[in-house]
Structures are given as C-alpha cells and as structure tokens.
Write an enzyme that holds these catalytic residues in place. Sequence first.
Site, PDB file in Angstrom:
ATOM      1  CG  ASP A   1       0.860  -1.090   7.894  1.00 12.82           C
ATOM      2  OD1 ASP A   1       1.797  -1.849   7.954  1.00 12.82           O
ATOM      3  OD2 ASP A   1       0.891  -0.006   7.719  1.00 12.82           O
TER       4      ASP A   1
ATOM      5  CG  HIS B   1       3.960  -1.334  11.674  1.00 13.79           C
ATOM      6  ND1 HIS B   1       4.794  -0.237  11.792  1.00 13.79           N
ATOM      7  CD2 HIS B   1       3.392  -1.192  10.553  1.00 13.79           C
ATOM      8  CE1 HIS B   1       4.735   0.487  10.740  1.00 13.79           C
ATOM      9  NE2 HIS B   1       3.941  -0.025  10.015  1.00 13.79           N
TER      10      HIS B   1
ATOM     11  CG  HIS C   1      -0.268   0.119   2.593  1.00 15.14           C
ATOM     12  ND1 HIS C   1       0.205  -0.892   3.017  1.00 15.14           N
ATOM     13  CD2 HIS C   1      -0.508   1.174   3.371  1.00 15.14           C
ATOM     14  CE1 HIS C   1       0.862  -0.392   4.209  1.00 15.14           C
ATOM     15  NE2 HIS C   1       0.218   0.562   4.602  1.00 15.14           N
TER      16      HIS C   1
ATOM     17  CG  HIS D   1      -0.182   4.439   4.486  1.00 14.04           C
ATOM     18  ND1 HIS D   1      -0.705   3.668   5.612  1.00 14.04           N
ATOM     19  CD2 HIS D   1      -0.810   5.399   4.125  1.00 14.04           C
ATOM     20  CE1 HIS D   1      -1.784   4.212   5.520  1.00 14.04           C
ATOM     21  NE2 HIS D   1      -1.889   5.007   4.762  1.00 14.04           N
TER      22      HIS D   1
ATOM     23  CG  HIS E   1      -3.855   0.126   6.968  1.00 10.69           C
ATOM     24  ND1 HIS E   1      -3.764   0.776   7.974  1.00 10.69           N
ATOM     25  CD2 HIS E   1      -2.694   0.624   6.412  1.00 10.69           C
ATOM     26  CE1 HIS E   1      -2.707   1.406   8.128  1.00 10.69           C
ATOM     27  NE2 HIS E   1      -2.151   1.436   7.301  1.00 10.69           N
TER      28      HIS E   1
ATOM     29  CG  ASP F   1       5.093   3.301   7.368  1.00 14.34           C
ATOM     30  OD1 ASP F   1       4.168   3.692   6.622  1.00 14.34           O
ATOM     31  OD2 ASP F   1       4.619   2.182   8.153  1.00 14.34           O
ATOM     32  CG  HIS F   2       4.367   0.369   4.129  1.00 12.47           C
ATOM     33  ND1 HIS F   2       3.966  -1.300   4.565  1.00 12.47           N
ATOM     34  CD2 HIS F   2       3.813   0.793   5.189  1.00 12.47           C
ATOM     35  CE1 HIS F   2       3.509  -1.007   5.922  1.00 12.47           C
ATOM     36  NE2 HIS F   2       3.371   0.292   6.242  1.00 12.47           N
TER      37      HIS F   2
HETATM   38 FE    FE Z   1       2.873   0.832   8.226  1.00 17.78          FE
HETATM   39 ZN    ZN Z   2       0.212   1.677   6.435  1.00 18.51          ZN
END
Ligand code: FE
Ligand code: ZN
Length: 255
Positions: free
Chosen positions: A129, A167, A54, A56, A112, A58-59
């Site tokens: 996530d 995570h 996805h 985001h 999410h 942090d990905h």
């Molecule tokens: Fe994340």
């Molecule tokens: Zn995420």
Amino acid sequence: MKAIPVPAFNDNYIWLIQNPKSSNIAIVDPGDAKPVIKQLEKSGLHPVAILITHHHGDHVGGIRELVSKYGMPVYGPGAENIPDVTNKLDDGDKIVLQELGATFDIMGVPGHTLGHIAYYGHNKLFIGDTLFISGCGRLFEGKPEQMYHSLGKITALPDTTEIYCAHEYTLANLGFANAVEPNNKAILSKIKNCKQRRELNLPTVPGTVNEEKQTNPFLRAHVPEVIAATEQYAGQHLNNPVEVFAQIRSWKDNF
Ligand code: FE
Ligand code: ZN
C-alpha cells in the site's frame, strides 16, 4: 516470473508469483485465505511461501489459515508486529525462494506504515500500500518526508519495472491526478485505457515506473504545473518537494 491477481474483499489484489516452469507459487499479502484457496484448487498451484508487506488486516488476515493448510515460511517486515511471520526482513535484505527459482531484494518503504517493506525482483515490484497506480498510500504512521523518500526509491528503479500494488484504486486516483494536471495528456490517455479495462473487469495493475513518473501526482512534486496547482490549493508558497508532496497528500485526502 508471472504474477496472477486474486481479487479479495472490495478492491484488494492478492498476488500469486509463479515461475512458469513449475506450479510453485508465492502468495503476496493474503488478507483473506478463501479466494486464494479457491484459486489454488482451481489451477493446481502449490504455495511455497507467503510474502507480507505490512501489518494491516487486509494484508495479513489469511496467513494462519493458509499456513495451517499448506505449511510454508512467512516472510514479513521485522519492524512490525505480525505474529505469524517466521522470516523477519529489513531494508537491504535479499531472499532466495529456492522452490520458486526467485530472488527478491527487500526495500524499506516507510510512510503508509512505519515498517512497510517491498519485494523487488525479476523486473517486478510488490509494493503493498505504499504506491497505488497513479496514487499513493495514506500516511497512517509515517511522515510526509518518509513517504517522499520511499517513493523516490521506486522512481530510482528501471523505467520498465512492473509495479504490483494491493488495491484497485486507479480510476479514482486518475480523477484526482486529472484535477491536479488537467492538461497532462498521459493522464488523459491512461484514464481512457483504464476505463476500458475496468469495463471488461480487468485489473489496471500492474503499471510501470515510467508510466507512474508521467501520471502519478505524488511522484511529480518537482513538476512546475504540479507545484503551481498545489500552491493554489494550499494558498501559500511551498518551499521544497516534500512540502509540495505533503500538500498533494492532504488535497487528495480531502478530494
Ligand atoms: Fe491495504
Ligand atoms: Zn494498508
């Protein structure tokens, strides 16, 4: 097929999928290129693909640097705007990574985010996530019924399926799970086990579908004890598992 965790930021895992017969790997959700490059150089591994779940930061934050250094295709959700994705995927697609000798089925798991996908193959599920061990992702874009349906796709997989999330949230999730079901022995023994692993700085990921069905309150919205506790939290009668799920999500958000 082997999955190697690369810790990133505070609590992210970037997963490297390796066929033990070669040094080729695929990189799942590289939010940061630095720790990945360090790991590759240390272990002599060679990346052949990036798999994104996805959009985001942090990905996806490390994609560009990794691609410019190594050059490789980037698979990702077609329904999300991720500029560096070269191979757009949707629910029901299948990808064959020749150099890895690996095949993955693509599952659409919105909730999410709306375009969130998961990669399923070789008894492993890379879920991003959507689900965390003993917990689930926040509903940033989707509705509770969407997420409930997505989680149902996960529980429909074989019990032994290993779940790789992005995570390390397990102990906090288990604290909440224990508040929902104080008498659930599977939760209590998982707390003990995961505390030991964290003290040794070991990941609590992966879990299995079977363990998740026993310990994850978000997969247990049909269980009488969970319904009773959630109705008490909500102060109202809840009519169906989606309503129970939505209230568990809001309970956890405020926990
Ligand atoms: Fe994340
Ligand atoms: Zn995420």
